[in-house]
Design an enzyme around this catalytic site. Structure first.
Site, PDB file in Angstrom:
ATOM      1  N   PRO A 149       0.882  -1.216  -0.013  1.00  0.00           N
ATOM      2  CA  PRO A 149       0.129  -0.203   0.176  1.00  0.00           C
ATOM      3  C   PRO A 149       0.827   1.250   0.035  1.00  0.00           C
ATOM      4  CG  PRO A 149      -0.644  -1.359   1.760  1.00  0.00           C
ATOM      5  CD  PRO A 149       0.769  -2.099   1.080  1.00  0.00           C
ATOM      6  N   GLU A 150       0.750   1.859  -1.176  1.00  0.00           N
ATOM      7  CA  GLU A 150       1.244   3.190  -1.253  1.00  0.00           C
ATOM      8  C   GLU A 150       0.336   4.397  -0.932  1.00  0.00           C
ATOM      9  OE1 GLU A 150       4.329   3.378  -4.545  1.00  0.00           O
ATOM     10  OE2 GLU A 150       4.266   0.967  -4.415  1.00  0.00           O
TER      11      GLU A 150
END
Length: 274
Positions: free
Chosen positions: A2-3
């Site tokens: 997850p960015e």
DNA sequence: AACACGTCCTGAGCGC
DNA sequence: TGCGCTCAGGACGTGT
């Protein structure tokens, strides 16, 4: 994995699901050993408290109640979901039971995430948040001049620099490769070798790729899920990430390369990126 | 100061 | 079939 776009997607989903300030009945911790131990305050400080809103800073989520906040980082494989009836999964490490009967669960097989409780005024100055650089979607802070200044005297590859959360937050391994491809800059280029003009383009493309990914609900390679449980679909729009040995979509002549940089897979095209 | 690298973790994919 | 190995990577902490 997850960015910024994935975390932003989760934030928006949770805010939708938790409209109307639902109250917490109790919080149950199934196992406490995430990357850092879950704090005991999670169990004691939230009973009867309404969840007012969920904010995002960098790749962190902050669940705010009147006095206490929950700080959540999804690590590599974390996700938040409303549990469906009969839904039984290993790796649901924490459950937030709401007074309306719903159960909001934190799932994280690899346990790289963090889940901690802080007083509202303390959460922003924790070691997790206090040294972070500007938000890339904040036009006034993340400027070409700013990035150019950060590049000065830096011998490290430009990819390492833009993934450094003290320089700019939210850019991880996928979007770093993508933004550099879009800008025509090799990931291995020494940061202090970039011109102001190149910084300008890079800032523009980092912003652009993050915004596009948010519009697509993030990138799901394996684990990532939106707050409702559905997958993102930006993976269909990636130019280079994960496309090793496949023909470059831009020049149609070179195959995408995969180079290891700072221990991370780095995808790029030797024709399109100089 | 700047940078390199080890560490934590589990599941998938691979070769034999 | 099943075992053991490698890889994936966010961010801190340590070593150079």
């Amino acid at each position: 994995m997850p960015e910024l776009p994935e975390v932003e997607t989760v934030k928006r989903g949770l805010n939708r699901l938790l409209k109307g300030d639902p109250k917490i009945d109790r919080i149950k911790l199934n196992r406490k050993d995430l990357r850092t131990p879950m704090t005991p305050a999670l169990k004691s400080k939230f009973k009867g408290q309404p969840i007012l809103r969920i904010q995002r800073r960098a790749k962190y989520l902050v669940f705010e109640t009147p006095e206490w906040s929950i700080l959540s980082h999804l690590g590599m494989s974390g996700s938040w979901r409303i549990k469906e009836p009969g839904d039984k999964r290993a790796h649901d490490h924490c459950s937030i039971f709401l007074e309306d009967g719903r159960e909001l669960t934190y799932y994280d097989p690899r346990r790289f995430g963090i889940l901690e409780a802080y007083k509202n005024d303390k959460v922003w100055s924790t070691k997790w948040l206090n040294h972070l650089g500007p938000e890339p979607l904040d036009k006034r802070q993340f400027t070409p001049e700013y990035l150019n200044d950060k590049c000065k005297n830096k011998k490290a590859p430009i990819k390492n620099l833009i993934m450094n959360q003290e320089v700019v937050v939210g850019v991880g391994n996928i979007y770093a490769s993508e933004a550099l491809f879009m800008t025509g800059i090799r990931p291995t280029r020494q940061a202090d070798n970039l011109s102001l003009k190149e910084c300008e383009q890079l800032v523009k493309n980092i912003t652009l790729v993050l915004k596009r990914a948010i519009q697509s609900g993030g990138t799901t390679l394996k684990d990532f899920r939106q707050a409702g449980g559905s997958e993102g679909y930006f993976q269909q729009k990636l130019y280079v990430y994960g496309r090793e040995d496949q023909l470059c979509l831009e020049c149609q002549s070179e195959k995408i390369k995969n180079t290891r940089l700072a221990g991370r897979s780095t995808f790029w095209c030797s024709e399109c990126q100089k």
